[in-house]
Enzyme design. Sequence first.
Site, PDB file in Angstrom:
ATOM      1  N   ARG A 276      -0.656   2.917  -7.442  1.00 18.50           N
ATOM      2  CA  ARG A 276      -1.017   1.923  -8.013  1.00 18.50           C
ATOM      3  C   ARG A 276      -2.505   1.443  -7.048  1.00 18.50           C
ATOM      4  O   ARG A 276      -2.513   1.650  -5.844  1.00 18.50           O
ATOM      5  CB  ARG A 276      -0.070   0.584  -7.134  1.00 18.50           C
ATOM      6  CG  ARG A 276      -0.068  -0.835  -7.718  1.00 18.50           C
ATOM      7  CD  ARG A 276       0.518  -1.661  -7.043  1.00 18.50           C
ATOM      8  NE  ARG A 276      -0.157  -2.027  -5.531  1.00 18.50           N
ATOM      9  CZ  ARG A 276       0.660  -2.142  -4.561  1.00 18.50           C
ATOM     10  NH1 ARG A 276       1.819  -2.325  -4.627  1.00 18.50           N
ATOM     11  NH2 ARG A 276      -0.158  -2.717  -3.509  1.00 18.50           N
ATOM     12  N   HIS A 280      -0.734  -5.185  -5.624  1.00 22.11           N
ATOM     13  CA  HIS A 280       0.454  -5.507  -6.394  1.00 22.11           C
ATOM     14  C   HIS A 280       0.489  -6.611  -7.290  1.00 22.11           C
ATOM     15  O   HIS A 280       0.628  -6.206  -8.500  1.00 22.11           O
ATOM     16  CB  HIS A 280       1.676  -5.800  -5.427  1.00 22.11           C
ATOM     17  CG  HIS A 280       2.962  -6.291  -6.083  1.00 22.11           C
ATOM     18  ND1 HIS A 280       3.783  -5.345  -6.994  1.00 22.11           N
ATOM     19  CD2 HIS A 280       3.432  -7.587  -6.344  1.00 22.11           C
ATOM     20  CE1 HIS A 280       4.692  -5.774  -7.365  1.00 22.11           C
ATOM     21  NE2 HIS A 280       4.682  -7.298  -7.163  1.00 22.11           N
ATOM     22  N   TYR A 289      -1.031  -3.524   4.587  1.00 20.54           N
ATOM     23  CA  TYR A 289       0.054  -2.465   4.780  1.00 20.54           C
ATOM     24  C   TYR A 289      -0.259  -0.967   4.528  1.00 20.54           C
ATOM     25  O   TYR A 289       0.633  -0.192   4.594  1.00 20.54           O
ATOM     26  CB  TYR A 289       1.118  -2.914   4.037  1.00 20.54           C
ATOM     27  CG  TYR A 289       1.019  -3.119   2.460  1.00 20.54           C
ATOM     28  CD1 TYR A 289       0.888  -2.244   1.704  1.00 20.54           C
ATOM     29  CD2 TYR A 289       0.931  -4.386   2.113  1.00 20.54           C
ATOM     30  CE1 TYR A 289       0.851  -2.532   0.168  1.00 20.54           C
ATOM     31  CE2 TYR A 289       0.664  -4.896   0.634  1.00 20.54           C
ATOM     32  CZ  TYR A 289       0.665  -3.756  -0.177  1.00 20.54           C
ATOM     33  OH  TYR A 289       0.373  -3.875  -1.429  1.00 20.54           O
TER      34      TYR A 289
END
Lengths: 341, 341, 327, 327, 67
Positions: A276, A280, A289
């Site tokens: 990805r 998100h 993160y």
Amino acid sequence: AAKPTPEQVIAGLRATSEGGADLVQLLTPEGERVDSPEFDRYVTDIDGARLRSLFRDMTLVRRFDREANALQRQGQLGIWVPLLGQEAAQIGAGRALRPMDMAFPSYREHGVAWCRNVSPQDLLGIFRCSDHSGWDPVAARFHPYTIVIGNQVLNAAGYAMGQRFDGHVGDDDGEATICFFGDGATSQGDVHEGFVWAAVYDAPLVFFCQNNQWAISEPTERQSRLPLYQRAQGYGFPGIRVDGNDVLACLAVTRWALDECRTGNGPMLIEAFTYRMDAHTTTDDPTRYRLSDELEAWKLKDPIERVRAYLSRNGLADNDFFEEIAAEADNFAAEIRDFCV
Amino acid sequence: AAKPTPEQVIAGLRATSEGGADLVQLLTPEGERVDSPEFDRYVTDIDGARLRSLFRDMTLVRRFDREANALQRQGQLGIWVPLLGQEAAQIGAGRALRPMDMAFPSYREHGVAWCRNVSPQDLLGIFRCSDHSGWDPVAARFHPYTIVIGNQVLNAAGYAMGQRFDGHVGDDDGEATICFFGDGATSQGDVHEGFVWAAVYDAPLVFFCQNNQWAISEPTERQSRLPLYQRAQGYGFPGIRVDGNDVLACLAVTRWALDECRTGNGPMLIEAFTYRMDAHTTTDDPTRYRLSDELEAWKLKDPIERVRAYLSRNGLADNDFFEEIAAEADNFAAEIRDFCV
Amino acid sequence: APQLTIGKALNHALRAAMEADPKVLIMGEDVGKLGGVFRITDGLQKDFGEHRVLDTPLAESGIIGTAIGLAVRGFRPVCEIQFDGFVFPGFDQIVSQLAKLHFRSQGKVKVPIVVRIPFGGGIGAVEHHSESPESLFSHTAGLRLVSCSNPVDAYWMLQQAIRCDDPVLFFEPKKLYHTGSLKETVDPTASPDPLFASRVLRSGTAATLVTYGPSVRVCLDAAIAAAEEGTSLEVIDLRTLSPLDLEPVFESVRKTGRLIAVSEAPSESSLTSEIAARVQQECFYSLEAPVLRVTGFDTPYPPTKLEEYYLPDLDRVLHTVDRALTW
Amino acid sequence: APQLTIGKALNHALRAAMEADPKVLIMGEDVGKLGGVFRITDGLQKDFGEHRVLDTPLAESGIIGTAIGLAVRGFRPVCEIQFDGFVFPGFDQIVSQLAKLHFRSQGKVKVPIVVRIPFGGGIGAVEHHSESPESLFSHTAGLRLVSCSNPVDAYWMLQQAIRCDDPVLFFEPKKLYHTGSLKETVDPTASPDPLFASRVLRSGTAATLVTYGPSVRVCLDAAIAAAEEGTSLEVIDLRTLSPLDLEPVFESVRKTGRLIAVSEAPSESSLTSEIAARVQQECFYSLEAPVLRVTGFDTPYPPTKLEEYYLPDLDRVLHTVDRALTW
Amino acid sequence: APVPEPALQVAVATEVIPLAKPPVRKLAKELGIDLRGLTGSGEGGVITRDDVQHAANGVAPSPAGAQ
Ligand SMILES: Cc1ncc(C[n+]2csc(CCOP(=O)(O)OP(=O)(O)O)c2C)c(N)n1
Ligand SMILES: Cc1ncc(C[n+]2csc(CCOP(=O)(O)OP(=O)(O)O)c2C)c(N)n1
Ligand SMILES: [Mg+2]
Ligand SMILES: [Mg+2]
Ligand SMILES: [Mg+2]
């Protein structure tokens, strides 16, 4: 000592690995064709024209994705769920489908939607928050997006059972179903139950897991010790890991799996090992993160660039072609923008 | 061709097979000791006295079971859930536990309850419909019976995570948890999620699946293509199949698995291959769905008889011993009857 | 004492609870480095470690089910459900185990778990992110339910819920998490009101509004607007949804004779039905008009372009007050 | 025309539906050779084969979730949930998919599924086998709920539910399945009442009892007992729980001035709360007493040695009638 | 006149309940007024406080005062 070592876990699971020895790959990140005795025969029809067409699919879908992302930033969409980086997995899988096959997406399968002829305009209703699903799922053979993680896997298993009950499975003309879900989804009970049902009812169902390495902020180690394709071992059907950034390999492996299903050997699990490349969703902030190094490493494996390299290197496309596609993408983006604004 | 053949399925799953080549067995149905380089060392302490004690456990538990069954027929209990045939699995597993270990039963683990010193009187409250759980689960380290299939597996995973968080795992003095569930339960999402959690958190948890071949009227083929111990493969922890009618093998394998857990190598899956010799519960009528042949075949593998044969043949017990135990069982049954009537 | 939003107050409350009791754990999806999608657990994993702030696998039955086991082991887990609509995969563990273990074990097993659920609409989200499932749980015996509507309550109620030995579902008005205008001074040395008690927020004489969570603001605003037109409304924040603390509501209705219950949830078989049922019984002879309700509609939550028509707002509340006054 | 119990009538209805439409499937645990633990599907697998009567794996989310897929494919699955308390693992699929797909797809996807749920207490069972979860579903928009109380309704309502293009949860009063004294002549050539309509079972003047499912018998018995003492009670069987058909109830209350709602479920945020809330509003000027309720208690279902104290019975109903009459 | 047992008799005797809001019923109860004997002056024939008060005072309610 039953537990795999941390090294084993990381080698099997993590982003920066190449996906491990079992990875099926037909086109390297550098755009070199790798022979595969097992899977080459599933792409013998992919000549220059067809590969250019896959290139076009991926390019337009990416452009759509980037445009939608921009539109969200400008307040034209409520939210956007980017597919950036997953074009090969989705176009490879989507183009492997036959018209009578059925697909059950999660919420990120804009590339598959494209292959099912769902118009971007119909698709955008969800993200403009003006409807919950804008296309005709029956006509498109593309189920509404499913947001509750895992739910669609059981729905897909049921549909595939129905294909079998209808007698539409058993030979090369058979039907099959494909179901998309993410790495995070594999932890959900519904996905397991989908595996159990499909196995017990010999359902013609391809479980297509896009392992994009992240479930929002959680890396795959939070879901599993082992590479996800190995999950199938416990249920008695095959699991396979394909390079999810290799559109040719995704096409080949999905065709193989669908064929197994339509002839009666389903279900099958495919893990498309991909990444990805964006957040998100547009409300997410991945800098909290993950390190940008990881993204940089994956940029070198870009699904579109390797096809461009292959086409160029083999004289299958010239500059005109690439410019033509770029122009088409611009027009496409403009259309979408006009529609939204 | 991905699917196993029907023959493979049946060989792996069905009642009348011996459980397959992978089955761990230390005592044959005829009562002969089989050497096991891997598991013998887990039962080196089982001398004549200890084996007699296991024989006594199984005999008393069976007598309790039969008495409760009779009491139900006479209207003294609302319902009874027989364990007949599963004595070896439950006593083997139950006696492998150390006092500080924790156990999560489903609803048929009367033999394990016995090993956790839950009095039959406290246990019977549920079946007399006078309480939902009569013992002190904290003191007994034996959780309340769980009726909703699969729920306890997650609760057990959480408890075992807690043992690890408390720092009580890592060496031979570590703690472990055991969780009981049936073959049918393996289909439930919660059992899968329990596998996922335990694997990801390295929980010291032994999943103990009593495959008694039936989930009420449904044979194991309705739940799985493959033998159930193979389910573990997909999660990255070991699965093992043990002869569930062999108390010595169940003891050895459970000790091994618990030891792996307490030293930090959990989780583990044990499939105890056994048979539900009676009805599902006293309200069930198995003649509607299974042939008596099957029962007859399993009678030859009776878990108690093989220990009796071994003890006799090797001069470890004489007639007096067997009579003494029979008398004790009679008294025990009388006590239970007095309590209920 | 700091000025905090509801979101920050919850974050401070979690920190305080974790400092006070080493058995308090936080579990959920993305609660670690990310700090949760709403940042309510921001910074906690960094300070308390991965064994006290657990980024769990993605499965809600797993979250609740393992939290129960941890609670049996002596921990006090605080579970975050990412959005209201995702509590349903965990529904079975909540209803069959969490709500029943204490009862089943005749009090011998305690399950001091808090399940935090950001709930309600108004954030322009996609499907499943705007639901109000609280009535499903208030129908379920064995659970305690509370909902906060302001930073001071958020701070204290969450800590009280964590200290409670019973399972508590904690409903957080997600659309107000970061509303700067609601900031309040939260004094950690103050002594809080009891957890399971309603509170009269504004007293009035003409009619009573009873509500909870995100609709509290709507009702307070309605009361202000009504006051400008000379109508005096009493506003009660339920705070505890199960058990309900209706004494203050009864008392109010005996004074005003009129009650309007407001909630974002669909009305059918809901908390507002229960309030109406109880009030018409307890205050029968005091009612000058039937208890009326302003709620979401009995449809699935709509696409959020339409949510302004779905959610109770000032106009619908005032219009209903008028109906009650002219009944 | 045969004399049937409720259980047999349901069995006949399933058979008729399967004969009428080859797309009708039966799915559930033990519904095949065993005929279900209550034998409602007795003989159907033998006659229609394993592909139309499916002994499924043991997982309720799986049952509902795959039924949805089958329905999308054009089948009409009738799912059996073995006992009320085991519907919860399937709750998410019911709430998030079954209830919402039609709405989500703007009517393009139909999910004509019937979920049969044997419900209620009184059979002396262990935990989780005696629950009344219907209110949880009546709070959930997008579902239809019905409950039968006699063999003729059982026969027709189940067939009508199967023919309905919307999802229907079908609540069966399990304790009455095999009650011989309730046998009725079921004439398959008769024409049935509409599915989504309440029915006045007995007319009366002093007060109205409204109920459904297993409590219908209790209310009818109460009306007989009351009649003997000169009190005339009207009894209404709701039959449809969602949408509610309350017009006949309003009409009745306008006549009697008193309503008692009876249900085995806990009262909190329940169908009986909803009835009370609606009736106090619609019949405000006609109520001589508040709407009263006789229900299970707000505790988890007790061990069944105690169930006679938990379930609404003749005495509690009559006592509540007295309270209403002397309010 | 002695106060009858109002609720029971009313319920059994009438076909349609006289319309009144609960507090008015309470007032009638307290004043010993049987609502069956009254004609409601409120909208739709609803019996008002005034109707009850007037009945108690032995005065016929004025139709004009109804609205
Ligand atoms: C049942 C449920 N729980 C939580 C969420 C919130 N959520 C949305 S996406 C997501 C992560 C999904 O990760 P993955 O399955 O890997 O798919 P990806 O988004 O990476 O494509 C989460 C937790 C949800 N949608 N459904
Ligand atoms: C969630 C749930 N669904 C259905 C049931 C009803 N039920 C009780 S036992 C059982 C079969 C269980 O089979 P298995 O797991 O093999 O355990 P066994 O009874 O054979 O020990 C079923 C379906 C239940 N208790 N819980
Ligand atoms: Mg992912
Ligand atoms: Mg589940
Ligand atoms: Mg079994």
